[in-house]
Write an enzyme that holds these catalytic residues in place. Structure first.
Site, short mmCIF file in Angstrom:
data_model
loop_
_atom_site.label_atom_id
_atom_site.label_comp_id
_atom_site.label_asym_id
_atom_site.label_seq_id
_atom_site.Cartn_x
_atom_site.Cartn_y
_atom_site.Cartn_z
N ASP A 1 0.84 -1.19 0.00
CA ASP A 1 0.00 0.00 0.00
C ASP A 1 0.87 1.25 0.00
O ASP A 1 1.67 1.46 0.91
CB ASP A 1 -0.90 0.00 1.25
CG ASP A 1 -1.77 1.24 1.29
OD1 ASP A 1 -2.81 1.25 0.60
OD2 ASP A 1 -1.41 2.21 1.99
N TYR B 1 3.00 10.01 0.25
CA TYR B 1 4.08 9.49 1.10
C TYR B 1 5.46 9.79 0.49
O TYR B 1 6.48 9.61 1.15
CB TYR B 1 3.96 7.97 1.33
CG TYR B 1 2.63 7.50 1.85
CD1 TYR B 1 1.72 8.38 2.46
CD2 TYR B 1 2.26 6.16 1.74
CE1 TYR B 1 0.48 7.93 2.92
CE2 TYR B 1 1.03 5.70 2.21
CZ TYR B 1 0.15 6.59 2.78
OH TYR B 1 -1.07 6.13 3.24
#
Length: 320
Positions: A35, A40
């Protein structure tokens, strides 16, 4: 509609320098679900780990389930495919197994003809997050003029063109999910709703709502975090159940979700934790264990995203 592997590795908060090795360790340990998210800022490193293992012959692309997420500044229909292709390019993949709308809230998109001084431009290039969170003078997010129902249409187009196999949502409350499911002309249902979930935020109502609508639930932050300096991992109830089963507290927290038919994505960059977190299929919690863990609920939300709380689509103003 595909089944998502029950345990995945989350790359949230994994520093770019460490995540490639973590992904390689995870594939060796048996993980097949990864994931990620544009936000991020480590998709490139996740992709490098995956590519390395495919090259080695340890795993095939079609055995992996790779998810990433559309960021809030790209909710405009015209930006969705661009954002998806940007993620695919960073991951060096030609398709995604799952693409999620990261939050129901659209933010003001970065201006394509940004007129900036050299110093500003180099600052933005070296701090990509600056463009990800457009802030007003009181340091609150500047919303975009988008509606997630329109964003969803562009997500559906990605399935049609073959860039992604499945689409889903994240951080949607039950009213937002209901609104999406009732959308006239809906072409594809969301495969999953990825939400924060752990024994201090059990999400009983939202989980039963999603599952009753045939939308799976994926739990992020399954190991919780600190509340008033108390770590969920150190909770005496969790500690006691772990001792009784001869397992670690983290394994109890992961198994708890599996037994609720919730997909779970713990994050770690430590090889021993990565291995341990997927060794959760050789024991079962009793109903008594489950009830004791559920009774720890205190509606403690760790990911509240406070700079967005004035947004029309902020998901946490209602109970679930």
């Amino acid at each position: 509609m595909e089944d998502i592997p029950a345990v995945g590795l989350s790359s949230w908060k994994a520093s770019p320098g460490k995540v490639t090795e973590a992904v390689k360790e995870a594939i060796d340990a048996g993980y097949r679900h990864f994931d990620c998210a544009y936000f991020y800022h480590n998709e490139r490193e996740v992709g490098a780990g995956i590519r390395c293992k495919i090259k080695e012959g340890a795993v095939r692309r079609e055995d992996l389930f790779i998810a990433t997420k559309l960021w809030c500044t790209c909710h405009k229909k015209s930006l969705v495919e661009t954002a998806c292709r940007r993620s695919l390019k960073a991951l060096k993949l030609n398709y995604l197994d799952l693409y999620l709308i990261h939050w129901p809230m659209g933010f003001k998109p970065p201006h394509p003809e940004w007129i900036m001084s050299c110093s500003e431009l180099s600052f933005c290039l070296s701090h990509p997050r600056v463009q990800d969170l457009p802030l007003d003078e009181s340091n609150m997010v500047i919303p975009g003029d988008t509606d997630f129902l329109d964003t969803w249409e562009a997500m559906e187009d990605l399935v049609i063109t073959g860039l992604v196999k499945n689409i889903g949502v994240s951080n949607f409350n039950h009213e937002q999910l209901e609104r999406l499911l009732n959308k006239p002309g809906l072409r594809f249902k969301p495969l999953t709703n990825q939400i924060e979930c752990h024994p201090y935020l059990t999400q009983k109502n939202l989980i039963s709502f999603c599952q009753s609508r045939d939308v799976s639930v994926t739990a992020y932050c399954p190991l919780g975090g600190s509340c008033e300096g108390v770590d969920l991992i150190d909770d005496p109830v969790i500690q006691r159940i772990a001792k009784e089963h001869g397992k670690s507290p983290a394994q109890i927290l992961i198994r708890f979700q599996i037994q609720r038919n919730v997909i779970v994505i713990p994050g770690s960059i430590t090889p021993s934790d990565i291995k341990e977190n997927i060794q959760v299929f050789d024991f079962e919690l009793t109903q008594h264990d489950m009830d004791n863990i559920l009774s720890l609920n205190r509606n403690l939300r760790l990911a509240t995203f406070p700079i967005t709380k004035n947004h029309k689509d902020y998901p946490f103003h209602i109970e679930y």
